[in-house]
Design an enzyme around this catalytic site. Sequence first.
Site, PDB file in Angstrom:
ATOM      1  N   TYR A 172      -1.732  -0.538  10.995  1.00 32.55           N
ATOM      2  CA  TYR A 172      -1.867  -1.199   9.682  1.00 32.55           C
ATOM      3  C   TYR A 172      -0.668  -0.877   8.791  1.00 32.55           C
ATOM      4  CZ  TYR A 172      -3.252  -1.651   4.761  1.00 32.55           C
ATOM      5  OH  TYR A 172      -3.263  -1.933   3.416  1.00 32.55           O
ATOM      6  N   LYS A 210       2.354  -3.268   7.268  1.00 36.12           N
ATOM      7  CA  LYS A 210       2.623  -3.444   5.832  1.00 36.12           C
ATOM      8  C   LYS A 210       4.062  -3.011   5.516  1.00 36.12           C
ATOM      9  CE  LYS A 210       0.239  -4.589   2.920  1.00 36.12           C
ATOM     10  NZ  LYS A 210      -0.132  -5.939   2.375  1.00 36.12           N
ATOM     11  N   THR A 238       0.820  -1.208   0.000  1.00 36.89           N
ATOM     12  CA  THR A 238       0.000   0.000   0.000  1.00 36.89           C
ATOM     13  C   THR A 238       0.860   1.266   0.000  1.00 36.89           C
ATOM     14  OG1 THR A 238      -1.475   1.278   1.441  1.00 36.89           O
ATOM     15  CG2 THR A 238      -0.087  -0.317   2.523  1.00 36.89           C
ATOM     16  N   ASP A 239       0.275   2.366  -0.461  1.00 33.96           N
ATOM     17  CA  ASP A 239       0.987   3.661  -0.391  1.00 33.96           C
ATOM     18  C   ASP A 239       1.068   4.164   1.048  1.00 33.96           C
ATOM     19  OD1 ASP A 239      -1.698   4.301  -0.032  1.00 33.96           O
ATOM     20  OD2 ASP A 239      -1.725   5.948  -1.480  1.00 33.96           O
ATOM     21  N   GLU A 240       0.284   3.556   1.961  1.00 32.36           N
ATOM     22  CA  GLU A 240       0.236   4.074   3.335  1.00 32.36           C
ATOM     23  C   GLU A 240       1.566   3.879   4.060  1.00 32.36           C
ATOM     24  OE1 GLU A 240      -3.485   3.390   5.394  1.00 32.36           O
ATOM     25  OE2 GLU A 240      -4.524   3.087   3.503  1.00 32.36           O
TER      26      GLU A 240
HETATM   27  P1  NAD Z   1      -9.486  -7.442   2.210  1.00 28.77           P
HETATM   28  O1  NAD Z   1      -9.478  -7.176   3.687  1.00 28.77           O
HETATM   29  O2  NAD Z   1     -10.715  -7.169   1.424  1.00 28.77           O
HETATM   30  O3  NAD Z   1      -9.109  -8.972   1.952  1.00 28.77           O
HETATM   31  C1  NAD Z   1      -8.088  -9.629   2.638  1.00 28.77           C
HETATM   32  C2  NAD Z   1      -8.195 -11.124   2.361  1.00 28.77           C
HETATM   33  O4  NAD Z   1      -7.133 -11.774   3.070  1.00 28.77           O
HETATM   34  C3  NAD Z   1      -9.512 -11.747   2.856  1.00 28.77           C
HETATM   35  O5  NAD Z   1     -10.038 -12.604   1.877  1.00 28.77           O
HETATM   36  C4  NAD Z   1      -9.096 -12.519   4.100  1.00 28.77           C
HETATM   37  O6  NAD Z   1      -9.913 -13.657   4.354  1.00 28.77           O
HETATM   38  C5  NAD Z   1      -7.668 -12.913   3.749  1.00 28.77           C
HETATM   39  N1  NAD Z   1      -6.865 -13.137   4.952  1.00 28.77           N
HETATM   40  C6  NAD Z   1      -6.761 -12.328   6.040  1.00 28.77           C
HETATM   41  N2  NAD Z   1      -5.958 -12.891   6.966  1.00 28.77           N
HETATM   42  C7  NAD Z   1      -5.521 -14.065   6.443  1.00 28.77           C
HETATM   43  C8  NAD Z   1      -4.661 -15.089   6.911  1.00 28.77           C
HETATM   44  N3  NAD Z   1      -4.078 -15.003   8.134  1.00 28.77           N
HETATM   45  N4  NAD Z   1      -4.412 -16.153   6.108  1.00 28.77           N
HETATM   46  C9  NAD Z   1      -4.984 -16.230   4.882  1.00 28.77           C
HETATM   47  N5  NAD Z   1      -5.831 -15.314   4.398  1.00 28.77           N
HETATM   48  C10 NAD Z   1      -6.095 -14.236   5.166  1.00 28.77           C
HETATM   49  O7  NAD Z   1      -8.228  -6.643   1.662  1.00 28.77           O
HETATM   50  P2  NAD Z   1      -8.054  -5.866   0.271  1.00 28.77           P
HETATM   51  O8  NAD Z   1      -8.576  -4.498   0.405  1.00 28.77           O
HETATM   52  O9  NAD Z   1      -8.511  -6.729  -0.837  1.00 28.77           O
HETATM   53  O10 NAD Z   1      -6.451  -5.751   0.227  1.00 28.77           O
HETATM   54  C11 NAD Z   1      -5.669  -6.798  -0.353  1.00 28.77           C
HETATM   55  C12 NAD Z   1      -4.202  -6.407  -0.272  1.00 28.77           C
HETATM   56  O11 NAD Z   1      -3.988  -5.190  -0.976  1.00 28.77           O
HETATM   57  C13 NAD Z   1      -3.705  -6.182   1.155  1.00 28.77           C
HETATM   58  O12 NAD Z   1      -2.412  -6.702   1.255  1.00 28.77           O
HETATM   59  C14 NAD Z   1      -3.701  -4.670   1.287  1.00 28.77           C
HETATM   60  O13 NAD Z   1      -2.722  -4.249   2.211  1.00 28.77           O
HETATM   61  C15 NAD Z   1      -3.372  -4.232  -0.126  1.00 28.77           C
HETATM   62  N6  NAD Z   1      -3.890  -2.916  -0.537  1.00 28.77           N
HETATM   63  C16 NAD Z   1      -5.207  -2.592  -0.351  1.00 28.77           C
HETATM   64  C17 NAD Z   1      -5.681  -1.355  -0.789  1.00 28.77           C
HETATM   65  C18 NAD Z   1      -7.122  -0.973  -0.661  1.00 28.77           C
HETATM   66  O14 NAD Z   1      -7.493   0.161  -1.010  1.00 28.77           O
HETATM   67  N7  NAD Z   1      -8.012  -1.846  -0.224  1.00 28.77           N
HETATM   68  C19 NAD Z   1      -4.799  -0.460  -1.413  1.00 28.77           C
HETATM   69  C20 NAD Z   1      -3.456  -0.830  -1.575  1.00 28.77           C
HETATM   70  C21 NAD Z   1      -3.012  -2.070  -1.146  1.00 28.77           C
HETATM   71  P1  TYD Z   2     -10.756   3.959   4.431  1.00 28.17           P
HETATM   72  O1  TYD Z   2     -11.746   3.581   3.383  1.00 28.17           O
HETATM   73  O2  TYD Z   2     -10.825   3.310   5.773  1.00 28.17           O
HETATM   74  O3  TYD Z   2      -9.309   3.783   3.781  1.00 28.17           O
HETATM   75  P2  TYD Z   2      -7.851   4.262   4.346  1.00 28.17           P
HETATM   76  O4  TYD Z   2      -7.960   4.623   5.775  1.00 28.17           O
HETATM   77  O5  TYD Z   2      -7.029   3.040   4.137  1.00 28.17           O
HETATM   78  O6  TYD Z   2      -7.446   5.414   3.485  1.00 28.17           O
HETATM   79  O7  TYD Z   2     -10.864   5.527   4.665  1.00 28.17           O
HETATM   80  C1  TYD Z   2     -10.736   6.444   3.581  1.00 28.17           C
HETATM   81  C2  TYD Z   2     -10.819   7.839   4.164  1.00 28.17           C
HETATM   82  O8  TYD Z   2     -12.137   8.052   4.680  1.00 28.17           O
HETATM   83  C3  TYD Z   2      -9.873   8.066   5.349  1.00 28.17           C
HETATM   84  O9  TYD Z   2      -9.410   9.407   5.294  1.00 28.17           O
HETATM   85  C4  TYD Z   2     -10.758   7.868   6.573  1.00 28.17           C
HETATM   86  C5  TYD Z   2     -12.103   8.351   6.085  1.00 28.17           C
HETATM   87  N1  TYD Z   2     -13.300   7.686   6.686  1.00 28.17           N
HETATM   88  C6  TYD Z   2     -14.364   8.454   7.178  1.00 28.17           C
HETATM   89  O10 TYD Z   2     -14.321   9.697   7.138  1.00 28.17           O
HETATM   90  N2  TYD Z   2     -15.444   7.805   7.705  1.00 28.17           N
HETATM   91  C7  TYD Z   2     -15.520   6.438   7.776  1.00 28.17           C
HETATM   92  O11 TYD Z   2     -16.533   5.898   8.308  1.00 28.17           O
HETATM   93  C8  TYD Z   2     -14.435   5.663   7.261  1.00 28.17           C
HETATM   94  C9  TYD Z   2     -14.463   4.158   7.308  1.00 28.17           C
HETATM   95  C10 TYD Z   2     -13.341   6.335   6.701  1.00 28.17           C
END
Ligand code: NAD
Ligand code: TYD
Length: 352
Positions: free
Chosen positions: A158, A162, A133-135
């Site tokens: 988090y 990561k 992630t960019d975070e």
């Molecule tokens: P998500 O929470 O929707 O899905 C995570 C998946 O991992 C789920 O299916 C869960 O069952 C599985 N999982 C969790 N713990 C596990 C374990 N111990 N063993 C096996 N499986 C397990 O997450 P997402 O949003 O799809 O993110 C996927 C990846 O992309 C993550 O690594 C996250 O850090 C990265 N990412 C997410 C975003 C975003 O905006 N959502 C952006 C950049 C990077």
């Molecule tokens: P989120 O979807 O949790 O992603 P991330 O924290 O990984 O960026 O949140 C996106 C943005 O929205 C973040 O600035 C937090 C804000 N946010 C709210 O204002 N209200 C909410 O209920 C949630 C879940 C997030």
Amino acid sequence: MSSKTIIITGGAGFIGSHVVRRFVNNYPDYQIINLDKLTYAGNLENLRDIEHKPNYTFVKGDIVDAAFINGLFAAEKPDAIIHLAAESHVDRSITNPTEFVMTNVVGTVNLLNAAREAWKDDYSKYRFYHVSTDEVYGALGETGMFTEATKYDPHSPYSASKASSDHFVRAYHDTYKMDCVISNCSNNYGANHFPEKLIPLSINNIKNNKPIPIYGKGENVRDWLWVEDHARAIDVIFHNAKAGDTYNIGGHNEWKNIDLIRLLCKIMDKKLGREEGTSEKLITYVTDRAGHDLRYAIDSAKLQKELGWTPSLQFEEGLEKTVDWYLQNEEWLENVTSGEYMKYYENQYATR
Ligand code: NAD
Ligand code: TYD
């Protein structure tokens, strides 16, 4: 494309399900093994359309269980792994950091160790692709963008977990000369996004006439990318990156939370046949997130220049598509918002 066995971890989650679908459909010669623990965030319904395909297998398992992971690598002899499994929600990491260390750090190291043992005949023949992630880069002020050279400076449990997993992946490349690749992507949106994250949570609340909780003043900025564009970037990077390389992935699409929610309200009013302005009345400012990063913005010039990837969708179009998906998949939403998630929702917002 020659045949390969690829383990994709976290394939039942939001982004993972789009990556699994893309690889199963586009590469019929690849055997795709979806390894997922099926936590609250993992949902096999996300993959119903491809689960019957001959090149797809699901394995339920926990990446924290080293013996299980070693056994899986020995049995399946994968050629590559695309690692997405993680605990992914910042608010949950504030409540329970240890779970994030276990899955995101220990789980990643378990996979690296299994790969190190299984692939030791010649590391250059195998690939370990870590999705991040960019975070990890921390927070930006009003200007600037994260590049691949930006120093890591994570603030939430988090992002710290990561960042730690990224460091381990790089360490295994540097120390053991394993073929490791990392990508760091900005916030994703689209179908199958679990409704604890801002966009799907707000869609669900607007639909049900519930308050839309905006943390602080709503001035935090996120850079939103359509999830299928992320899956395509992962495909391009997986097939073309050099060992040890890192790519940033982002949409050049920055939105203040409050502006994004106003746009979403407008789209929802139109789709639900409500008078314009109705949904905006649901906006409710609540206590800010602890350590809330002000702004994220990704410079993805390297990916665009070297590998020719560009985002395909304008945000307005993508957001409308996303709203349509949620309105057409009410059963999916009802299934995931029952039980475990409702308990989390009540705890998270009761005192804000
Ligand atoms: P998500 O929470 O929707 O899905 C995570 C998946 O991992 C789920 O299916 C869960 O069952 C599985 N999982 C969790 N713990 C596990 C374990 N111990 N063993 C096996 N499986 C397990 O997450 P997402 O949003 O799809 O993110 C996927 C990846 O992309 C993550 O690594 C996250 O850090 C990265 N990412 C997410 C975003 C975003 O905006 N959502 C952006 C950049 C990077
Ligand atoms: P989120 O979807 O949790 O992603 P991330 O924290 O990984 O960026 O949140 C996106 C943005 O929205 C973040 O600035 C937090 C804000 N946010 C709210 O204002 N209200 C909410 O209920 C949630 C879940 C997030």
